[in-house]
Motif scaffolding. Structure first.
Motif, short mmCIF file in Angstrom:
data_model
loop_
_atom_site.label_atom_id
_atom_site.label_comp_id
_atom_site.label_asym_id
_atom_site.label_seq_id
_atom_site.Cartn_x
_atom_site.Cartn_y
_atom_site.Cartn_z
N SER A 110 0.01 3.12 26.05
CA SER A 110 -0.83 3.27 24.86
C SER A 110 -0.03 2.94 23.60
CB SER A 110 -1.33 4.72 24.76
OG SER A 110 -0.23 5.58 24.55
N ARG A 111 -0.76 2.70 22.52
CA ARG A 111 -0.09 2.46 21.24
C ARG A 111 0.73 3.69 20.84
NH1 ARG A 111 -0.57 -1.10 17.03
NH2 ARG A 111 0.05 -0.30 14.98
N LYS A 112 0.22 4.87 21.19
CA LYS A 112 0.90 6.13 20.88
C LYS A 112 2.29 6.18 21.52
CE LYS A 112 0.17 11.12 21.32
NZ LYS A 112 -0.70 12.17 21.90
N SER A 113 2.44 5.60 22.72
CA SER A 113 3.75 5.58 23.40
C SER A 113 4.56 4.35 23.03
CB SER A 113 3.55 5.62 24.92
OG SER A 113 2.99 6.86 25.31
N ALA A 114 3.89 3.25 22.65
CA ALA A 114 4.61 2.02 22.29
C ALA A 114 5.42 2.21 21.02
CB ALA A 114 3.62 0.87 22.13
N LYS A 115 4.87 2.96 20.08
CA LYS A 115 5.56 3.16 18.80
C LYS A 115 6.92 3.84 18.99
CE LYS A 115 4.90 4.89 14.12
NZ LYS A 115 4.08 5.70 13.21
#
Length: 637
Positions: A608-613
């Motif tokens: 997810s974007r939440k983990s990619a950041k």
């Protein structure tokens, strides 16, 4: 609380042992022969509690002329003496010799105990007391308080105890616990299951269980297995206490009374001593060159020859510089007191102080030698420098500051510091700007405090690598400059006193606990983050059944220190191998393009974007990527 040793002295059969039994309830005559004959042959040791709660050690020394050698050994470490005089006999020959020995060995505080007062009337007591005052005039005992007692009936004991407590509290000086520990051995025995045990009075410093000390003059080192003070097991003992120490690695037959327990390399064996020798006014002997003598110092008795360096002879009441050439090796320090007795017949003729414990052989009447001994007797610039270093305690002092304080040149100060360091009296730490000096006694106190704190910390936090180095400094050595503290830690590592793991300090034998609790918690942590992959799980969301939060935190830190886990961002952790793989994958992407976005990282790791950041931010922190333009864009670092 003060630790003091009280001794008894006096003529045979004047009631010393009976007095001690009345005070303590114990008989200090250990040997069957002593009890059968009713005289003390060897040293006896016991203790009693004062009304204020302090505990005083007590030594019963022999009064018979044939056992004066044991009496001299007993004086070592005495803070105060009770000179016991039977009121029906008054001052006797052995009373006088005991007085001479006590004075020569530096005992300063005393109580005159007039015993057996129940056997005489008041008029007789007044006459005896007057006679005693005349006998004691001009000696260290002049003006000492007098206690009238009967050890047999208990008369006057309460008043004597009150007098002892007053003197212990207000007059007796505490021994120096900041200098090197030194324990002259007065008794050696072995116990099944324990091995070799030695006893003695700790003259200075502190001894702790697990310390490694040397036995002089035999030169063997030994780890301290256990310590007893007055029959109670202790982790450490302090100057002024009567102690029993269980030694490892040494057999009973290897050591004897006269040996000394002290730190390795803190003393040096010698068969020569330069001394200032005083002949007693009461002596009937004139000391001539090469006279054979019995030397008593510490708990040692050694035969020697006296080489007179500045006189042809030394008569009663006179003093001189003498080199004692010993028939056996011994280990002493400058300032130690001694007594000499004539070879035959055995009688005390004088004593004095050691000026140089490790001299070379001198020829007689050499003015440079005599001048050097005069300087050593009066104190030198080296002594002054040592006092200033010692006064600074845990706050080190620089060579430049010492030069200002003493009005000595930098060269003179440097030479004095080198001499003190070579003698083991100080430690020095060099920086680019100056040389820092620390008294060895203050260093030992700091080391004891640090090691005690580390041991306590390890018990409290068994899943940590130890205390953080910075925490140790702030807690115990905050006056020390960080650059000097780093050198001190390296010194402790070389000495084997501490162990270091990255920025943590611990005791040498400590290992992080990896028991069932560790395996269960570490397994759950590793398994959770492994299953999560790049869809990170927050540590605060994990639940460890039956494991306290603090323990789980410590085990997490172990996994981080061992590089099995890595912190991605606040509260997010994953396997180190995952982030190593992520680093390689992102570097491979830069081979294809110059800019990578958060969305592309999300797709690359199928998360997810939440983990990619957090992945992108982690790569920034290890200098794989850096921001370029928009917040979501990164280029190669």
């Amino acid at each position: 609380m003060k630790n003091i040793i009280i001794g008894t002295a006096g003529h045979i059969d004047h009631g010393k042992t009976t007095l001690i039994k009345a005070l303590t309830g114990r008989n200090t005559d250990r040997w069957e022969e002593e009890q059968k004959r009713g005289i003390t042959i060897d040293l006896g040791f016991t203790w009693f509690d004062l009304p204020g709660g302090d505990r005083a050690g007590i030594i019963d020394v022999p009064g018979h002329e044939r056992f004066i050698n044991n009496m001299a050994a007993g004086v070592v470490g005495m803070d105060m003496v009770m000179l016991v005089i039977a009121s029906d006999e008054g001052v006797m020959p052995q009373t006088r010799e005991h007085m001479d020995i006590l004075g020569l060995l530096g005992v300063k505080k005393s109580i005159i105990v007039l015993n057996k007062c129940d056997l005489v009337d008041e008029d007789w007591l007044e006459l005896v007391e007057e006679e005693i005052k005349e006998e004691l005039a001009g000696t260290f005992l002049e003006g000492s308080p007098v206690a009238r007692i009967s050890a047999a009936t208990g008369q006057g004991l309460d008043e004597l105890i009150a007098l002892i407590e007053h003197m212990m509290r207000d007059e007796v000086e505490e021994k120096d616990i900041t200098t090197i520990p030194r324990l002259p051995i007065d008794r050696v025995f072995s116990l099944a299951g324990f091995g070799t045990i030695i006893t003695g009075t700790l003259l200075s410093g502190i001894i702790s269980r697990e310390d490694v000390l040397a036995v002089y003059p035999i030169g063997k080192t030994s780890k301290i297995r256990s310590i007893q003070v007055h029959g109670e097991d202790k982790d450490r003992c302090y100057a002024g206490q009567r102690v029993a120490v269980n030694l490892s690695n040494i057999r009973k037959r290897e050591i004897s009374r006269g040996c000394v327990l002290a730190p390795p390399d803190s003393m040096k064996n010698t068969d020569l001593l330069d001394v200032k020798l005083d002949i007693l006014k009461s002596s009937m002997r004139v000391l001539t060159n090469h006279t054979r003598l019995h030397l008593f110092t510490g708990t040692s008795e050694i035969l020697c020859r006296a080489v007179l360096l500045d006189k042809e002879e030394i008569g009663p009441g006179e003093s001189g510089y003498v080199q004692l050439r010993l028939e056996e090796e011994i280990a002493l320090r400058r300032g130690d007191k001694f007594v000499v007795r004539f070879y035959s017949p055995m009688e005390t003729i004088g004593g004095g102080v050691v000026l140089e414990p490790n001299p070379s052989i001198h020829r007689r009447f050499q003015e440079p030698v005599i001048e050097d001994l005069r300087r050593k007797e009066s104190g030198t610039s080296v002594d002054v420098i040592e006092l200033h270093v010692k006064e600074h305690g845990s706050g080190l002092v620089t060579q430049a500051e010492l030069a200002k304080l003493t009005a000595l040149s930098l060269e003179e100060t440097a030479a004095a510091l080198k001499e003190l360091e070579d003698a083991g009296v100080i430690r020095t730490f060099a920086t680019r700007k100056d040389l820092y000096a620390w008294h060895a006694g203050s260093e030992r106190l700091a080391r004891h405090a640090v090691l005690e704190a580390l041991a306590d910390y390890e018990k409290k936090y068994p899943y940590r690598y130890g205390m953080k180095k910075a925490e140790v400094q702030v807690t115990f050595l905050k006056k020390m400059k960080p650059v000097v503290f780093d050198q001190y830690v390296e010194y402790l590592e070389r000495e084997g006193a501490v162990k270091r793991f990255r920025e943590y300090l611990c005791t040498p034998d400590y290992e992080v606990r990896k028991d069932e609790i560790y395996e269960k918690t570490a397994g759950q942590l590793l398994d959770t983050v492994k299953k999560a992959g790049y869809d990170f799980v927050r540590y605060s969301d994990m639940f460890f059944a039956g494991i306290p939060g603090g323990t789980a935190d410590d085990i997490l830190n172990i996994l981080l220190e061992e590089r099995r886990l890595v912190k991605v961002s606040e509260d997010l952790y994953t396997l180190t191998e995952y982030m190593e793989r992520a680093k390689i994958m992102i570097q491979e992407e830069f081979a294809k393009r110059t800019v990578i976005t958060t969305a592309e990282v999300r797709d690359l790791f199928q998360t997810s974007r939440k983990s990619a950041k957090p992945i992108i931010e982690y790569m920034d922190s290890i200098k794989v990527t850096k921001r370029a333009g928009a917040e979501s864009e990164r280029v190669a670092y």
